[in-house]
Write a protein that holds these residues in place. Structure first.
Motif, short mmCIF file in Angstrom:
data_model
loop_
_atom_site.label_atom_id
_atom_site.label_comp_id
_atom_site.label_asym_id
_atom_site.label_seq_id
_atom_site.Cartn_x
_atom_site.Cartn_y
_atom_site.Cartn_z
N ARG A 61 39.81 31.22 50.00
CA ARG A 61 39.91 32.69 49.91
C ARG A 61 40.12 33.15 48.47
O ARG A 61 39.57 34.18 48.04
CB ARG A 61 41.07 33.16 50.79
N LEU A 62 40.91 32.38 47.72
CA LEU A 62 41.18 32.72 46.32
C LEU A 62 39.88 32.77 45.50
O LEU A 62 39.68 33.67 44.68
CB LEU A 62 42.15 31.67 45.76
N HIS A 63 39.00 31.82 45.76
CA HIS A 63 37.71 31.78 45.05
C HIS A 63 36.87 33.01 45.42
O HIS A 63 36.27 33.65 44.54
CB HIS A 63 37.00 30.48 45.44
N PHE A 64 36.83 33.36 46.70
CA PHE A 64 36.11 34.57 47.15
C PHE A 64 36.68 35.81 46.44
O PHE A 64 35.93 36.62 45.88
CB PHE A 64 36.23 34.66 48.68
N HIS A 65 37.99 35.93 46.41
CA HIS A 65 38.60 37.12 45.79
C HIS A 65 38.43 37.10 44.28
O HIS A 65 38.46 38.15 43.64
CB HIS A 65 40.07 37.22 46.19
N ASP A 66 38.25 35.93 43.69
CA ASP A 66 37.92 35.87 42.26
C ASP A 66 36.50 36.38 42.04
O ASP A 66 36.26 37.29 41.25
CB ASP A 66 38.07 34.44 41.74
N CYS A 67 35.55 35.79 42.78
CA CYS A 67 34.13 36.06 42.50
C CYS A 67 33.72 37.51 42.77
O CYS A 67 32.84 38.03 42.10
CB CYS A 67 33.27 35.12 43.35
N PHE A 68 34.35 38.16 43.74
CA PHE A 68 33.96 39.54 44.07
C PHE A 68 34.48 40.57 43.07
O PHE A 68 34.13 41.74 43.15
CB PHE A 68 34.41 39.90 45.50
N VAL A 69 35.33 40.16 42.16
CA VAL A 69 35.92 41.11 41.21
C VAL A 69 35.62 40.61 39.79
O VAL A 69 36.15 39.58 39.36
CB VAL A 69 37.44 41.23 41.44
N GLN A 70 34.71 41.29 39.12
CA GLN A 70 34.26 40.92 37.76
C GLN A 70 33.47 39.62 37.72
O GLN A 70 33.21 39.10 36.65
CB GLN A 70 35.43 40.74 36.78
N GLY A 71 33.14 39.02 38.85
CA GLY A 71 32.48 37.71 38.85
C GLY A 71 33.49 36.57 38.88
O GLY A 71 34.71 36.80 38.80
N CYS A 72 32.98 35.33 38.98
CA CYS A 72 33.86 34.15 39.11
C CYS A 72 34.39 33.78 37.73
O CYS A 72 33.84 32.91 37.04
CB CYS A 72 33.11 32.96 39.69
N ASP A 73 35.46 34.45 37.31
CA ASP A 73 35.96 34.32 35.95
C ASP A 73 37.46 34.08 35.90
O ASP A 73 38.09 34.27 34.86
CB ASP A 73 35.61 35.59 35.14
N ALA A 74 38.03 33.71 37.05
CA ALA A 74 39.47 33.43 37.14
C ALA A 74 40.33 34.66 36.86
O ALA A 74 41.53 34.53 36.62
CB ALA A 74 39.88 32.26 36.24
N SER A 75 39.73 35.86 36.92
CA SER A 75 40.53 37.07 36.67
C SER A 75 41.67 37.19 37.69
O SER A 75 42.75 37.68 37.38
CB SER A 75 39.65 38.33 36.69
N VAL A 76 41.43 36.70 38.90
CA VAL A 76 42.45 36.81 39.95
C VAL A 76 43.69 35.97 39.64
O VAL A 76 44.77 36.21 40.20
CB VAL A 76 41.84 36.42 41.33
N LEU A 77 43.54 35.00 38.74
CA LEU A 77 44.68 34.11 38.46
C LEU A 77 45.64 34.69 37.42
O LEU A 77 46.75 34.18 37.25
CB LEU A 77 44.18 32.74 37.97
N LEU A 78 45.21 35.73 36.70
CA LEU A 78 46.09 36.31 35.68
C LEU A 78 47.27 37.02 36.35
O LEU A 78 47.07 37.83 37.27
CB LEU A 78 45.30 37.30 34.81
N SER A 79 48.47 36.74 35.90
CA SER A 79 49.67 37.31 36.53
C SER A 79 49.60 38.83 36.59
O SER A 79 49.15 39.48 35.63
CB SER A 79 50.91 36.94 35.71
N GLY A 80 50.07 39.39 37.70
CA GLY A 80 50.04 40.84 37.85
C GLY A 80 48.62 41.30 38.12
O GLY A 80 47.85 40.62 38.77
N GLU A 82 45.12 42.11 39.14
CA GLU A 82 44.41 42.02 40.43
C GLU A 82 45.32 41.54 41.55
O GLU A 82 45.13 41.87 42.72
CB GLU A 82 43.22 41.06 40.32
N GLN A 83 46.29 40.73 41.18
CA GLN A 83 47.18 40.17 42.21
C GLN A 83 47.98 41.27 42.92
O GLN A 83 48.45 41.07 44.04
CB GLN A 83 48.12 39.14 41.59
N ASN A 84 48.10 42.43 42.26
CA ASN A 84 48.85 43.54 42.88
C ASN A 84 47.96 44.48 43.69
O ASN A 84 48.45 45.44 44.28
CB ASN A 84 49.57 44.36 41.80
N ALA A 85 46.67 44.24 43.70
CA ALA A 85 45.75 45.12 44.44
C ALA A 85 45.97 44.94 45.95
O ALA A 85 46.42 43.88 46.40
CB ALA A 85 44.31 44.78 44.08
#
Ligand code: HEM
Length: 314
Positions: A61-80, A82-85
């Motif tokens: 699921r984490l990979h899906f949520h990464d790829c759908f937002v700005q592309g698969c660029d690990a943006s979801v892993l940055l603290s705060g 996207e994680q707060n969306a």
């Protein structure tokens, strides 16, 4: 080991997808720069899953949520950020697993393997049809220096989505309707919180099996218990199979967004096909996962290779 002709064909298709459709990504990307990269990620994920069997689902699921937002660029892993969306807060899991794999990789190959690639490989293991096919997953993504909660809120579909809303969200990422139905089959593993299916079981939905709704109410009260969990696939919750689709045929999809895929509508035939043909599902899922992994990667000198997945390099 002998290989059936169907698998042979799907391998040929995969290799073609892995090389042609991905521009600068390549399945051999780390072969010389960090030959132990894939094995390190695989063993890190295997260890995490053996102590927490749900982790395979959470990483997918984490990979899906990464790829759908700005592309698969690990943006979801940055603290705060996207994680707060809305679709992420209080629900995404697996950050610690990725961080600890990254620490191991930094000790063997300094600043070489991106967090986006770690997530891509981790999502392909150990329970999905991509298991054992890591050699075919295109790699070479780089990590973003930004993340966007606003984009996460606008681009990630929610559990109350209609079929046409789901279709639009996937089309926006160049994923077609068959890709969408196949990727939704990821809900053959993992869990959802009561707050995400309460409306479906109490809201008078007509496309839900009555006994199924009643059984879910026991652990998902009308108020309170928001975080109580239910299996997304109530038939075979721990096996990556096509039972997700047979459940839909008997109106036992957990989320509204699951059941809309089989609701007297245009996706019914695809659901019937995947329900009756496990190999067709497995092959469509693999193809769609590789397409999803190719959404807007940063390559070449774009972005950076983060030293720590939770923050940009200082
Ligand atoms: C079609 C649109 C989708 C919607 C609306 C959706 C929504 C959801 C929701 C609401 C949950 C439960 C979260 C929680 O309660 O904490 C969930 C879980 C999950 N989703 Fe989806 N999802 C979709 C597509 C996908 C795709 C494309 C994948 C991967 C390819 C995926 C993989 C998963 C997995 C594996 C879980 C379980 C995670 C765990 O147990 O930690 N989903 N999804």
């Amino acid at each position: 080991m002998a290989m059936g002709s169907a698998s042979c064909i799907s391998l040929v298709v995969l290799v073609a997808l892995a090389t042609a459709a991905t521009g600068q990504l390549s399945s051999t990307f780390y072969d010389t720069s960090c030959p132990r990269a894939l094995a390190t990620i695989k063993s890190g994920v295997a260890a995490a899953v053996s102590s927490d069997p749900r982790m395979g689902a959470s990483l997918l699921r984490l990979h899906f949520h990464d790829c759908f937002v700005q592309g698969c660029d690990a943006s979801v892993l940055l603290s705060g950020m996207e994680q707060n969306a809305g679709p992420n807060v209080g629900s995404l899991r697996g950050f610690g697993v990725i961080d600890s794999i990254k620490t191991q990789l930094e000790s063997i190959c300094k600043q070489t393997v991106s967090c986006a690639d770690i997530l891509t490989v981790a999502a392909a293991t150990p329970s999905s049809p991509l298991k054992g096919r890591h050699g075919l997953v295109p790699l070479g993504r780089r990590d973003s220096t930004t993340a966007s909660a606003a984009l996460a809120n606008s681009d990630l579909p929610g559990p109350g989505s209609s079929r046409s809303q789901l279709e639009a969200a996937f089309l926006k990422k160049n994923l077609n309707t068959v890709d969408m139905v196949a990727l939704s089959g990821a809900h053959t593993i993992g869990k959802a919180q009561c707050s995400n299916f309460r409306t479906r079981i109490y809201g008078g939905a007509t496309n839900i099996n009555t006994a199924f709704a009643t059984s879910l109410k026991a652990n998902c009260p009308q108020s309170g218990g928001n975080g109580n969990l239910a299996n997304l696939d109530t038939t075979t919750p721990n096996t990556f199979d096509n039972a997700y689709y047979t459940n839909l045929l008997s109106q036992k999809g957990l989320l509204h967004s699951d059941q809309v895929l089989f609701n007297n509508d245009t996706t019914d035939n695809t659901v019937r096909n995947f329900a009756s043909n496990a190999a067709a599902f497995s092959s469509a899922f693999t193809t769609a996962m590789i397409k999803m992994g190719n959404i807007a990667p940063l390559t070449g000198t774009q972005g950076q290779i983060r030293l720590s997945c939770s923050k940009v390099n200082s």
